[in-house]
Design a protein around this motif. Structure first.
Motif, mmCIF file in Angstrom:
data_model
loop_
_atom_site.group_PDB
_atom_site.id
_atom_site.type_symbol
_atom_site.label_atom_id
_atom_site.label_comp_id
_atom_site.label_asym_id
_atom_site.label_seq_id
_atom_site.Cartn_x
_atom_site.Cartn_y
_atom_site.Cartn_z
ATOM 1 N N GLY A 1 9.133 11.395 13.337
ATOM 2 C CA GLY A 1 7.730 11.092 13.608
ATOM 3 C C GLY A 1 7.166 9.933 12.790
ATOM 4 N N TRP A 2 8.023 9.154 12.166
ATOM 5 C CA TRP A 2 7.533 7.997 11.417
ATOM 6 C C TRP A 2 7.069 6.920 12.392
ATOM 7 C CZ3 TRP A 2 9.505 6.454 6.058
ATOM 8 C CH2 TRP A 2 9.903 7.582 5.326
ATOM 9 N N THR A 3 5.997 6.206 12.022
ATOM 10 C CA THR A 3 5.539 5.088 12.849
ATOM 11 C C THR A 3 6.128 3.778 12.335
ATOM 12 O OG1 THR A 3 3.563 4.934 11.471
ATOM 13 C CG2 THR A 3 3.370 6.182 13.522
ATOM 14 N N GLU A 4 6.066 2.756 13.217
ATOM 15 C CA GLU A 4 6.719 1.468 12.918
ATOM 16 C C GLU A 4 6.245 0.845 11.607
ATOM 17 O OE1 GLU A 4 9.171 0.615 14.621
ATOM 18 O OE2 GLU A 4 8.851 1.960 16.325
ATOM 19 N N SER A 5 4.958 1.033 11.290
ATOM 20 C CA SER A 5 4.421 0.329 10.124
ATOM 21 C C SER A 5 5.032 0.828 8.816
ATOM 22 C CB SER A 5 2.896 0.474 10.078
ATOM 23 O OG SER A 5 2.538 1.808 9.810
ATOM 24 N N HIS A 6 5.771 1.924 8.856
ATOM 25 C CA HIS A 6 6.392 2.454 7.639
ATOM 26 C C HIS A 6 7.891 2.180 7.583
ATOM 27 C CE1 HIS A 6 2.927 4.939 6.273
ATOM 28 N NE2 HIS A 6 2.617 4.851 7.555
ATOM 29 N N ARG B 1 2.821 4.548 -1.037
ATOM 30 C CA ARG B 1 2.752 5.483 -2.171
ATOM 31 C C ARG B 1 4.144 5.732 -2.730
ATOM 32 N NH1 ARG B 1 0.735 10.574 0.009
ATOM 33 N NH2 ARG B 1 0.110 11.290 -2.047
ATOM 34 N N HIS C 1 0.801 -1.228 0.000
ATOM 35 C CA HIS C 1 0.000 0.000 0.000
ATOM 36 C C HIS C 1 0.831 1.275 0.000
ATOM 37 C CE1 HIS C 1 -3.402 -2.583 0.573
ATOM 38 N NE2 HIS C 1 -2.838 -3.122 1.617
ATOM 39 N N GLY D 1 10.873 15.390 5.209
ATOM 40 C CA GLY D 1 9.976 16.054 4.267
ATOM 41 C C GLY D 1 9.276 15.135 3.290
ATOM 42 N N ARG D 2 9.131 13.875 3.635
ATOM 43 C CA ARG D 2 8.502 12.924 2.713
ATOM 44 C C ARG D 2 6.982 12.978 2.821
ATOM 45 N NH1 ARG D 2 11.820 11.036 -1.219
ATOM 46 N NH2 ARG D 2 13.937 11.043 -0.399
ATOM 47 N N PRO D 3 6.268 12.780 1.708
ATOM 48 C CA PRO D 3 4.797 12.796 1.773
ATOM 49 C C PRO D 3 4.245 11.597 2.550
ATOM 50 C CG PRO D 3 5.563 12.247 -0.439
ATOM 51 C CD PRO D 3 6.777 12.614 0.352
ATOM 52 N N LEU D 4 3.010 11.722 3.005
ATOM 53 C CA LEU D 4 2.340 10.626 3.695
ATOM 54 C C LEU D 4 2.403 9.361 2.836
ATOM 55 C CD1 LEU D 4 -0.994 12.232 4.978
ATOM 56 C CD2 LEU D 4 1.042 11.671 6.313
ATOM 57 N N GLY D 5 2.449 8.206 3.499
ATOM 58 C CA GLY D 5 2.405 6.949 2.754
ATOM 59 C C GLY D 5 3.747 6.498 2.228
ATOM 60 N N THR D 6 4.846 7.178 2.639
ATOM 61 C CA THR D 6 6.186 6.740 2.247
ATOM 62 C C THR D 6 6.617 5.593 3.168
ATOM 63 O OG1 THR D 6 6.703 9.011 1.622
ATOM 64 C CG2 THR D 6 8.558 7.499 1.824
ATOM 65 N N HIS D 7 7.247 4.585 2.584
ATOM 66 C CA HIS D 7 7.799 3.484 3.378
ATOM 67 C C HIS D 7 9.299 3.447 3.166
ATOM 68 C CE1 HIS D 7 4.178 1.006 4.610
ATOM 69 N NE2 HIS D 7 3.663 2.040 3.965
#
Lengths: 323, 201
Positions: A215-220, A115, A113, A188-194
């Motif tokens: 501020g990245w969460t673990e799932s990413h 982006r 999922h 500065g990465r957009p939402l949904g970056t892994h």
């Protein structure tokens, strides 16, 4: 498709290429010419390397295309100290040899999922990313790779990927004095970056810390450490209650691998303690279980009624499993 | 919090500041203003200064918390007359948002569900979002025959405004569609409708 014998495939070494002073690339095909089991980008296999009177079980990522199951490719960096399995790969293995290789398992898959996929690698850590980029370029995902190498003579794999993917690949340390800075890459990465990181422990920790600080969460955040794969430790023996067989687990292999080598079929899927498929009931235990999985809950671990044979071990005088 | 036997219905959280986030976006509707006010009350000044609030004054129960919301020193407060416009506003905010953003949703199930569709389309995962239900449990229903979405459904059997079929509302929630499923009520025997009842609103 190729037959699995005692948990391993018989693969012929078709080609050995020296790609850097320390890294050889090995191309395998099935000894009997059949198709190999399919795999997804990020998968690894374990090569059973004959070493003096013992067997080393080194984990290597598959770097060939997940869409071509006529061959598997791995890259092996020679490490002169330690258990010397990689040294045996470099010194003793010749084109035409047949080696036992486990079926692929994937503990480092790409997110379906995302982006945007942001790969960060150090040195030979780029190997799983080879197959991941191939998968994404066929499926059509947005990605970029940042690869750090120790100097121009170590940059061959990075240059290969740059030739394939152009500006989406940045190689640091290929003679231009550039250095990889994970905070700058992640900022500065957009939402949904892994992000996916594979390399030495220091680099993996550095990327995880930088992502958390931003501020990245673990799932990413996805990572694979060189030392993560496989289950090694002190030897122990285990009794399979249904057949009465006593299995000796050597320091170099997991309980699951030891059982397979002895001809027993145990259920498994991920071979990395994540999926729960191999969960097995403990009937008797004198000693302690070294739970190494991510599957059992804290309370299940404490009861010592369940074990995950693909990763967990035991320090015991007696261990009987309902298997 | 409403407990039902509907396994597919989302399990809602309680809004509380997610300290690991660097930016915060909070979207609420009607009664959802109450959990939103509690959330803002728990935030420190730095978190408030990094928070964008979106509030729709459309409400099934008639509750409006706008006056109290205006008392908080947040970075932005955007007010919308309808839920649909608030969801479109959320889309605009998330389009330029960056990793490190946390999302808070409160209000009706339909509002939370449609907002969650927007968040998912931007690749936000469950560990970046908190959702708190507030107000009535009126249902958003998707017609399996014509695809029409009906908001604020309170009865087991109702007529679809899209295709005029009589629909029975099944106790099955789809997170992807953000709606309960409505199917033709007299599909087996024409004219024979199941018993109507007040839904668990």
């Amino acid at each position: 498709m190729s037959e699995v014998q005692h948990g391993a495939l018989r693969l012929k070494v078709d080609r050995i290429e020296a790609v850097t002073p320390e890294i050889n690339r090995y191309t395998f095909s099935a000894e009997d010419g059949s198709w190999l089991p399919p795999f997804s980008g990020g998968s690894h296999v374990r090569v059973l390397i004959p070493f003096e009177e013992e067997t080393r079980r080194n984990a290597y990522s598959l770097m060939s295309s997940p869409y071509d199951t006529s061959k598997y490719q791995i890259a092996v960096r020679r490490i002169d100290e330690g258990k010397r399995g990689s040294l045996a790969m470099h010194r003793n293995v010749r084109e035409g040899d047949v080696l036992l290789v486990t079926t692929p398992a994937n503990l480092f898959p790409v997110s379906k999922h995302a982006r945007h996929h942001l790969f960060i690698a150090g040195g030979v850590g780029v190997t799983p990313i080879y197959a991941q980029l191939e998968e994404l370029s066929v499926k059509g995902g947005s990605f970029e790779l940042h690869l750090a190498v120790r100097g121009p003579e170590h940059a061959a794999l990075g240059r290969e990927l740059k030739a394939l993917y152009g500006d989406r690949v940045t190689v640091y340390g290929d003679g231009d004095g550039s250095r990889l800075n994970s905070s700058e890459i992640l900022a500065g990465r957009p939402l949904g970056t892994h992000t996916y990181v594979c390399g030495p422990a220091r680099m993996v920790n550095d990327v995880i810390d930088a992502a958390h600080a931003l501020g990245w969460t673990e799932s990413h955040i996805h990572y694979e450490r060189f030392e993560d794969l496989g289950s090694t430790g002190s030897p122990f023996s285990v009794t399979l209650a249904r057949s009465g067989a006593v299995i000796e687990v050597s320091p170099e292999q997991s309980l699951l691998e030891a059982a397979e080598e002895a001809g027993h079929k145990l259920p498994y899927l991920c071979r990395g303690g994540a999926c729960g498929e191999c969960e097995t009931e403990v009937l008797e235990l004198e000693g302690t279980i070294d739970h190494r999985d991510d599957w059992l809950s804290e309370s299940e671990r404490c009861t010592n009624k369940l074990i995950m044979p693909c990763v967990s071990r035991a320090t015991c005088t007696k261990l009987v499993l309902n298997a | 919090m409403l407990i039902t036997g509907i396994k597919s219905r989302p399990v809602y959280d309680e809004l509380t500041p997610m300290a690991s986030g660097l930016r915060h976006v909070a979207a609420a509707q009607g009664s959802g203003g109450e959990p939103l006010l509690r959330l803002l009350g728990e935030m420190d000044p730095a978190q408030l200064a990094a928070t964008t609030v979106l509030y729709s004054i459309e409400s099934f129960t008639g509750r409006n918390h706008l006056a109290d919301l205006k008392k908080h020193q947040v970075r932005d407060l955007f007010v919308f007359p309808t839920n649909a416009e608030a969801v479109r506003g959320l889309d605009t905010v998330l389009a330029t948002a960056q990793m490190g953003t946390r999302l808070y949703l409160s209000g009706s199930e339909g509002f939370i569900g449609t907002s969650m569709q927007v968040a998912t389309s931007y690749g936000m995962n469950r560990d970046e979002v908190l959702r708190e239900h507030a107000g009535s449990f009126v249902r958003r229903v998707w017609c399996a025959h014509c695809g029409h979405y009906s908001e604020n459904v309170t009865r087991r059997v109702f007529q679809c405004p899209g295709c005029e079929r009589n629909l029975v509302v099944r106790d099955h929630y789809s997170g992807r569609l953000a709606a309960f499923q409505g199917v033709k009520a007299d599909g087996e025997v024409p004219g024979e409708l199941p018993e109507d009842e007040e839904l668990d609103t």
